[in-house]
Write a protein that holds these residues in place. Structure first.
Motif, mmCIF file in Angstrom:
data_model
loop_
_atom_site.group_PDB
_atom_site.id
_atom_site.type_symbol
_atom_site.label_atom_id
_atom_site.label_comp_id
_atom_site.label_asym_id
_atom_site.label_seq_id
_atom_site.Cartn_x
_atom_site.Cartn_y
_atom_site.Cartn_z
ATOM 1 N N ILE A 225 0.837 -1.201 0.000
ATOM 2 C CA ILE A 225 0.000 0.000 0.000
ATOM 3 C C ILE A 225 0.873 1.253 0.000
ATOM 4 C CG2 ILE A 225 -1.671 1.350 1.334
ATOM 5 C CD1 ILE A 225 -2.802 -1.336 2.340
ATOM 6 N N ALA A 226 1.915 1.241 0.856
ATOM 7 C CA ALA A 226 2.797 2.411 0.955
ATOM 8 C C ALA A 226 3.519 2.680 -0.358
ATOM 9 C CB ALA A 226 3.814 2.191 2.076
ATOM 10 N N VAL A 227 4.016 1.623 -1.008
ATOM 11 C CA VAL A 227 4.716 1.796 -2.288
ATOM 12 C C VAL A 227 3.769 2.348 -3.342
ATOM 13 C CG1 VAL A 227 5.831 0.556 -4.195
ATOM 14 C CG2 VAL A 227 6.464 0.028 -1.836
ATOM 15 N N ARG A 228 2.544 1.839 -3.382
ATOM 16 C CA ARG A 228 1.575 2.298 -4.372
ATOM 17 C C ARG A 228 1.207 3.776 -4.156
ATOM 18 N NH1 ARG A 228 -1.925 -1.247 -3.413
ATOM 19 N NH2 ARG A 228 -3.616 -0.060 -2.454
ATOM 20 N N GLU A 229 1.058 4.171 -2.884
ATOM 21 C CA GLU A 229 0.676 5.557 -2.585
ATOM 22 C C GLU A 229 1.805 6.549 -2.862
ATOM 23 O OE1 GLU A 229 -0.617 5.315 1.436
ATOM 24 O OE2 GLU A 229 -2.665 4.694 0.919
ATOM 25 N N GLN A 230 3.052 6.074 -2.732
ATOM 26 C CA GLN A 230 4.195 6.971 -2.920
ATOM 27 C C GLN A 230 4.668 7.015 -4.369
ATOM 28 O OE1 GLN A 230 7.078 5.466 -0.139
ATOM 29 N NE2 GLN A 230 5.743 5.810 1.623
ATOM 30 N N ARG A 231 4.167 6.106 -5.207
ATOM 31 C CA ARG A 231 4.627 6.049 -6.590
ATOM 32 C C ARG A 231 4.240 7.322 -7.331
ATOM 33 N NH1 ARG A 231 1.728 1.958 -8.363
ATOM 34 N NH2 ARG A 231 3.238 0.334 -7.928
ATOM 35 N N THR A 232 5.173 7.838 -8.109
ATOM 36 C CA THR A 232 4.910 9.060 -8.878
ATOM 37 C C THR A 232 4.472 8.758 -10.307
ATOM 38 O OG1 THR A 232 7.260 9.194 -9.451
ATOM 39 C CG2 THR A 232 6.494 10.456 -7.523
ATOM 40 N N GLU A 233 4.838 7.559 -10.827
ATOM 41 C CA GLU A 233 4.382 7.206 -12.173
ATOM 42 C C GLU A 233 3.708 5.849 -12.150
ATOM 43 O OE1 GLU A 233 7.700 5.634 -14.953
ATOM 44 O OE2 GLU A 233 8.648 7.222 -13.778
ATOM 45 N N LYS A 234 2.747 5.649 -13.037
ATOM 46 C CA LYS A 234 1.959 4.433 -13.058
ATOM 47 C C LYS A 234 2.790 3.243 -13.539
ATOM 48 C CE LYS A 234 -2.483 6.708 -13.861
ATOM 49 N NZ LYS A 234 -3.667 6.821 -14.765
ATOM 50 N N ALA A 235 2.438 2.063 -13.001
ATOM 51 C CA ALA A 235 3.108 0.839 -13.444
ATOM 52 C C ALA A 235 2.781 0.586 -14.918
ATOM 53 C CB ALA A 235 2.630 -0.335 -12.598
ATOM 54 N N SER A 236 3.760 0.060 -15.652
ATOM 55 C CA SER A 236 3.542 -0.246 -17.069
ATOM 56 C C SER A 236 4.478 -1.372 -17.486
ATOM 57 C CB SER A 236 3.820 0.987 -17.935
ATOM 58 O OG SER A 236 5.190 1.339 -17.877
ATOM 59 N N PHE A 237 4.168 -1.982 -18.629
ATOM 60 C CA PHE A 237 4.977 -3.097 -19.115
ATOM 61 C C PHE A 237 6.414 -2.677 -19.450
ATOM 62 C CE2 PHE A 237 0.655 -4.619 -20.386
ATOM 63 C CZ PHE A 237 0.614 -5.688 -19.512
ATOM 64 N N THR A 238 6.604 -1.422 -19.841
ATOM 65 C CA THR A 238 7.944 -0.997 -20.238
ATOM 66 C C THR A 238 8.949 -1.128 -19.097
ATOM 67 O OG1 THR A 238 7.386 1.307 -19.693
ATOM 68 C CG2 THR A 238 7.070 0.613 -21.972
ATOM 69 N N ALA A 239 8.463 -1.030 -17.849
ATOM 70 C CA ALA A 239 9.378 -1.076 -16.700
ATOM 71 C C ALA A 239 10.125 -2.401 -16.601
ATOM 72 C CB ALA A 239 8.593 -0.821 -15.410
ATOM 73 N N ILE A 240 9.498 -3.506 -17.001
ATOM 74 C CA ILE A 240 10.149 -4.806 -16.858
ATOM 75 C C ILE A 240 11.033 -5.149 -18.059
ATOM 76 C CG2 ILE A 240 8.369 -5.676 -15.313
ATOM 77 C CD1 ILE A 240 7.234 -7.274 -17.695
ATOM 78 N N PHE A 241 11.102 -4.225 -19.037
ATOM 79 C CA PHE A 241 11.978 -4.436 -20.187
ATOM 80 C C PHE A 241 13.157 -3.464 -20.194
ATOM 81 C CE2 PHE A 241 7.989 -6.343 -21.576
ATOM 82 C CZ PHE A 241 8.439 -7.549 -22.056
ATOM 83 N N LYS A 242 13.332 -2.750 -19.098
ATOM 84 C CA LYS A 242 14.484 -1.869 -18.976
ATOM 85 C C LYS A 242 15.735 -2.712 -18.727
ATOM 86 C CE LYS A 242 11.860 2.167 -17.474
ATOM 87 N NZ LYS A 242 11.568 3.134 -16.380
ATOM 88 N N PRO A 243 16.935 -2.159 -19.009
ATOM 89 C CA PRO A 243 18.171 -2.941 -18.909
ATOM 90 C C PRO A 243 18.321 -3.761 -17.637
ATOM 91 C CG PRO A 243 18.633 -0.818 -19.877
ATOM 92 C CD PRO A 243 17.177 -0.801 -19.504
ATOM 93 N N GLY A 244 17.934 -3.218 -16.477
ATOM 94 C CA GLY A 244 18.123 -3.951 -15.227
ATOM 95 C C GLY A 244 17.244 -5.172 -15.075
ATOM 96 N N LEU A 245 16.127 -5.242 -15.816
ATOM 97 C CA LEU A 245 15.175 -6.343 -15.658
ATOM 98 C C LEU A 245 14.937 -7.134 -16.946
ATOM 99 C CD1 LEU A 245 12.458 -4.627 -13.407
ATOM 100 C CD2 LEU A 245 14.111 -6.366 -12.717
ATOM 101 N N LEU A 246 15.481 -6.673 -18.071
ATOM 102 C CA LEU A 246 15.221 -7.320 -19.351
ATOM 103 C C LEU A 246 15.648 -8.789 -19.359
ATOM 104 C CD1 LEU A 246 14.329 -7.265 -22.290
ATOM 105 C CD2 LEU A 246 16.589 -6.354 -22.893
ATOM 106 N N ARG A 247 16.856 -9.074 -18.887
ATOM 107 C CA ARG A 247 17.353 -10.458 -18.861
ATOM 108 C C ARG A 247 16.462 -11.337 -17.989
ATOM 109 N NH1 ARG A 247 22.413 -13.327 -19.073
ATOM 110 N NH2 ARG A 247 22.490 -14.987 -17.507
ATOM 111 N N THR A 248 16.094 -10.813 -16.825
ATOM 112 C CA THR A 248 15.223 -11.558 -15.915
ATOM 113 C C THR A 248 13.900 -11.885 -16.585
ATOM 114 O OG1 THR A 248 16.203 -10.583 -13.934
ATOM 115 C CG2 THR A 248 13.955 -11.429 -13.733
ATOM 116 N N THR A 249 13.317 -10.891 -17.245
ATOM 117 C CA THR A 249 12.022 -11.081 -17.892
ATOM 118 C C THR A 249 12.099 -12.137 -18.985
ATOM 119 O OG1 THR A 249 11.342 -8.807 -17.400
ATOM 120 C CG2 THR A 249 10.212 -9.920 -19.219
#
Length: 433
Positions: A225-249
């Motif tokens: 709940i705290a993370v969701r309330e403090q987030r400044t930008e909405k979650a999106s699919f692009t976040a999991i394809f950024k360099p830090g998470l692309l390999r994991t995905t």
């Protein structure tokens, strides 16, 4: 990495973690360690996944009757499963983003309502094409329930017990499967096939009762709940394809594809195999499925324990190998050896289920809280969609190879899962942040 306290310590806002957290030793220590709110979340996710399983298995168990009623060949019946699983990828991915944006519990309720409504609608289908559409729409809810429920509970569970806690959630799949098998045996024993398959789908309305309870009793973890309330930008699919998470995905999708390709091959075609090639009656098929489902239930619980003891990767490696061996053995039992078929159903169910027990904890630990729903929903359900090719392939191969011979194709999925682990880190003991 964030030094935020683990979510399992945040069960209330007023008391320190030491005052809230009960002793976590003993066989049920993992359950006590969840705390009151965590246990309600566990009950909601457990019930949701059990009923998800129940609604899913109404189709495979009714497949022979459906094929006869609509005059379908093996390829057409296999397409039911493929369409369900492909659309479930869309539903699961969307549910993951929804869980990050509006909360785990709200997303969970929406998925349960969706799969319940369209399962009931399947019972009213006047033709093959309509049933295919309704089954596809059922996949929207079916795809999202597990990922959202697993995340909800993972964020309450301690790092020490997360594997067995999520393994217990996975075991609810066997509970729903067993309920569906019992209902199948009763309905098809007393009602003609032409109406029995419709009744099976109509019983899919049961999950609506669970939603009413969840709306009043279940809450997201305070950290989520705290993370969701403090987030400044909405979650999106692009976040999991950024360099830090692309390999994991990428490797998480490959892992999900392999395991689910193997699993859904068996879940879809074993009932048909038992009836069409082994000549078993409705009651006889139910008896054989009892061994398979009992093995599955114990496999989920054992796999959950081993994923905490051996680690996430070793547990999946072990059961990928054993599952492939069991498929090859089960599909090649000589004609007339039905006792051996009965006995081998238990280890087959055990191994193909134990491999899933580490998924909830493993995928949750691969992604940070802000995109955990998106990451887990996308990877698990994209793997499910690609893995859906396996049941359809078996359906088309069955006309020339026989269902038993075509089942061997499922072993290829487990080889893919083992390969995918080479690109993923071990996450045992990781705190969620």
């Amino acid at each position: 990495m964030s030094t935020t306290p683990p979510p399992q310590a945040l069960t209330t806002d007023a008391q320190p973690a030491t005052a809230q957290r009960p002793a976590d030793d003993g066989a049920l220590g993992w359950l006590r360690a969840l705390g009151p709110r965590g246990r309600r979340a566990f009950a909601g996710a457990f019930g949701g996944y059990a009923l998800d399983s129940y609604d899913y298995f109404t189709l495979p168990l009714s497949m022979v009757a459906l094929a006869a009623y609509f005059g379908l060949d093996s390829g057409q019946t296999g397409l039911f499963t493929t369409v369900t699983l492909v659309v479930s990828a869309i539903g699961g991915a969307l549910a993951g983003v929804m869980a990050d944006r509006v909360g785990r519990v709200k997303a969970l309720m929406i998925t349960v309502i969706t799969y319940a409504v369209f399962t009931v609608a399947c019972g009213f289908a006047p033709n093959y094409e309509t049933l295919l559409v309704f089954r596809a729409l059922q996949g929207l809810g079916f795809g999202g329930e597990w990922a959202v429920g697993a995340i909800l509970v993972a964020e309450y569970a301690s790092a020490k017990h997360r594997g067995r806690t999520l393994g217990a959630i996975q075991s609810s799949w066997a509970v729903g499967w067993a309920l569906a098998a019992i209902m199948y045996t009763l309905v098809f024993s007393f009602v003609g096939d032409d109406m029995a398959w419709r009744i099976m789908f109509w019983t899919g309305a049961l999950p609506a009762l669970l939603v009413i309870w969840m709306r009043r009793k279940v809450q997201d973890s305070p950290e989520a709940i705290a993370v969701r309330e403090q987030r400044t930008e909405k979650a999106s699919f692009t976040a999991i394809f950024k360099p830090g998470l692309l390999r994991t995905t990428f490797f998480a999708v490959l892992l999900s594809t392999g395991v689910q390709g193997g699993y859904y091959t068996l879940a879809t075609w074993v009932p048909t195999y038992l009836k069409s090639e082994r000549g078993l009656s409705v009651v006889g098929t139910g008896g054989y499925l009892t061994f398979l489902i009992s093995g599955a239930f114990l496999g989920y619980l054992t796999g959950g324990y081993l994923t905490d003891r051996l680690g996430r990767r070793r547990n999946i490696w072990l059961f990928a190998l054993l599952s492939a061996v069991c498929i090859l053995a089960y599909a090649n039992i000589p004609s007339g050896s039905n006792t051996l078929l009965l006995v081998l159903g238990f280890p087959l169910g055990f191994c193909m289920s134990a491999i899933f027990s580490g998924f909830g904890s493993f995928l949750s630990e691969l992604y940070p809280t802000a995109v955990r729903g998106t990451g887990q929903g996308f990877t698990y359900n994209t793997g499910r969609a690609v893995g859906a090719v396996f049941p359809t392939t078996v359906g088309f191969l069955a006309d020339s190879w026989g269902v038993g011979g075509a089942l061997v194709f499922g072993a290829i999925g487990y080889a893919l899962a083992a390969l995918a682990l080479l690109g993923l880190p071990e996450t045992r003991g990781k705190e969620l942040a």
